[in-house]
Design an enzyme around this catalytic site. Structure first.
Site, PDB file in Angstrom:
ATOM      1  CB  THR A  18      -9.139  -1.851 -34.619  1.00 29.34           C
ATOM      2  OG1 THR A  18      -8.854  -0.531 -35.056  1.00 29.34           O
ATOM      3  CG2 THR A  18     -10.543  -2.229 -35.027  1.00 29.34           C
ATOM      4  CG  ASP A  62      -5.578   4.637 -32.077  1.00 30.51           C
ATOM      5  OD1 ASP A  62      -6.764   4.655 -32.444  1.00 30.51           O
ATOM      6  OD2 ASP A  62      -4.619   4.686 -32.875  1.00 30.51           O
ATOM      7  CB  SER A  64      -2.363   7.130 -33.588  1.00 28.37           C
ATOM      8  OG  SER A  64      -3.232   6.483 -34.456  1.00 28.37           O
ATOM      9  CB  THR A  94      -3.684  -1.953 -38.552  1.00 25.21           C
ATOM     10  OG1 THR A  94      -4.679  -0.923 -38.591  1.00 25.21           O
ATOM     11  CG2 THR A  94      -4.334  -3.278 -38.275  1.00 25.21           C
ATOM     12  CG  ASP A  95      -3.830   3.458 -37.592  1.00 28.17           C
ATOM     13  OD1 ASP A  95      -4.318   2.790 -38.532  1.00 28.17           O
ATOM     14  OD2 ASP A  95      -4.499   4.261 -36.908  1.00 28.17           O
ATOM     15  CB  THR A 171       4.205  -1.076 -46.086  1.00 27.04           C
ATOM     16  OG1 THR A 171       5.620  -0.932 -46.100  1.00 27.04           O
ATOM     17  CG2 THR A 171       3.576   0.287 -46.217  1.00 27.04           C
TER      18      THR A 171
HETATM   19  N1  ASP Z   1      -6.338   3.302 -35.035  1.00 26.62           N
HETATM   20  C1  ASP Z   1      -6.207   1.876 -34.867  1.00 26.62           C
HETATM   21  C2  ASP Z   1      -4.840   1.613 -34.282  1.00 26.62           C
HETATM   22  O1  ASP Z   1      -3.880   1.602 -34.993  1.00 26.62           O
HETATM   23  C3  ASP Z   1      -6.391   1.187 -36.157  1.00 26.62           C
HETATM   24  C4  ASP Z   1      -6.322  -0.326 -36.107  1.00 26.62           C
HETATM   25  O2  ASP Z   1      -5.985  -0.932 -35.138  1.00 26.62           O
HETATM   26  O3  ASP Z   1      -6.640  -0.936 -37.133  1.00 26.62           O
HETATM   27  O4  ASP Z   1      -4.726   1.436 -33.094  1.00 26.62           O
END
Ligand code: ASP
Length: 347
Positions: A18, A62, A64, A94-95, A171
């Site tokens: 993000t 991303d 994910s 963050t994911d 976590t």
């Molecule tokens: N979907 C994003 C990722 O993990 C979420 C984030 O960065 O907060 O790449």
């Protein structure tokens, strides 16, 4: 930084997430964008007076989409640049940040420089972004040295909003809150307020400084099996019979308890006898496995599962990938799971 008047040298490795995303005008969903956009939005970086270089994933992703292949890429960048830089900042979504932090903590053996992972909940171009502050603080943490010139942080850590956490203890706790990460079984390595207050007692220190040694082999033949009341024999046996599976993180109730039905115990015991390593990790966010506290835990322990104590699932699954990747025997993997390799578990 050892010599006086030498600027801290920090390498930023931008993987995506993000923090560097922009809105797609057609779909209105956020998608990763390039590093120049990100850095242009943080002009204050120049005020730090550091020597900063960067490497970016092409394309940025991303998180994910993060996989062992990407962990290898990050680790390779760190190894290739290890002597040229005082610290490393990894910008990451963050994911899956806690998985990456855990994996790197095992892969980067003998690490004695800071590897600080950060990202943000709001893109860097947004007015209320948390990305700017997180990036600046991560750079400061990566550059921080003690009175002898040694880096204060000598491990993989996650910097997010008000805290610095040990990477393999953290976590993702919130999809909305700026304080998105927490380590439920380990104190923060630092609190970020007006100043950065390091918690000296919590920081990792290597016994003897040895050259960095990077383990690039990660075995993906591991899985997480999450229990639920009502799980059937068919479902459990099917999961434990997954082809090529070597290790299972079994997420159990409370202090490591599982159903006491004979079919359940038999299915787990048979899997252990087939040579699958099963690690008992609690579903609770805080506390750990106390296998013999209840009869339901005792019965599970008697099948030959290994206690995960208070390890996180992120650290558990990546530790298994790392241990099997080393080519160790089932016995050795079981033994190392019961040890703390780099502060990932309290024994
Ligand atoms: N979907 C994003 C990722 O993990 C979420 C984030 O960065 O907060 O790449």
């Amino acid at each position: 930084m050892s010599a006086q008047n030498v600027k801290p040298r920090i390498l930023i490795i931008y993987t995506g997430g993000t923090i560097g995303m922009i809105e797609n005008p057609d779909t209105h969903s956020l998608q990763p964008f390039d590093f120049t956009h990100l850095i242009d939005n943080v002009p204050k970086i120049k005020m730090l007076d550091y020597e900063i270089d960067n490497i970016q994933f092409n394309p940025p992703i991303d998180s994910s989409d993060m996989s062992p292949r990407h962990w290898v890429e990050i680790a390779r960048h760190i190894e290739e640049n290890f002597d040229r830089f005082d610290g490393f900042v990894v910008l990451h979504g963050t994911d899956t940040m806690a998985y990456t932090a855990s994996a790197l903590s095992f892969m980067l053996e003998n690490l004695h420089k800071p590897v600080i992972i950060t990202g943000s909940q709001l893109p860097i171009g947004e007015v209320r972004t948390d990305g700017e502050e997180n990036l600046i603080t991560a750079l400061q943490v990566a550059a921080a040295t003690d009175s002898t010139g040694e880096p204060i942080v000598q491990e993989v850590a996650i910097l997010f909003e008000n805290y610095l956490w040990r990477g393999n203890r953290a976590t993702k706790m919130s999809a909305d809150n700026f304080n998105a990460f927490k380590s439920n079984n380990y104190p923060p390595l630092a609190r970020i307020g007006l100043d950065i207050h390091f918690n000296d007692e919590a920081l990792w220190r290597v016994q003897a400084k040895r050259p960095l040694n990077v383990q690039y082999n990660l075995d993906p033949n591991v899985m997480i099996v999450d229990l639920n009341p009502g799980i059937t024999e068919g479902i459990l046996r099917h999961q434990l019979a997954t082809p090529d599976i070597k290790g299972v993180v079994l997420k159990t109730f409370g202090s490591g308890n599982a159903p006491t039905a004979q079919w359940f115990t038999d299915a787990v015991r048979e899997a252990v006898e087939r040579g699958i390593v099963i690690l008992n990790v609690t579903q609770c966010v805080n506390g750990g496995v106390h296998a013999r506290l209840y009869a339901a835990g005792d019965q599970l322990a008697s099948t030959g599962v290994v206690s995960g104590h208070d390890i996180t699932s992120e650290a558990a699954i990546t530790k298994m990938m790392y241990l099997f990747g080393l080519g160790l025997s089932v016995r050795e993997v079981r033994r190392y799971l019961e040890c703390s390799l780099c502060g990932e578990v309290t024994l």
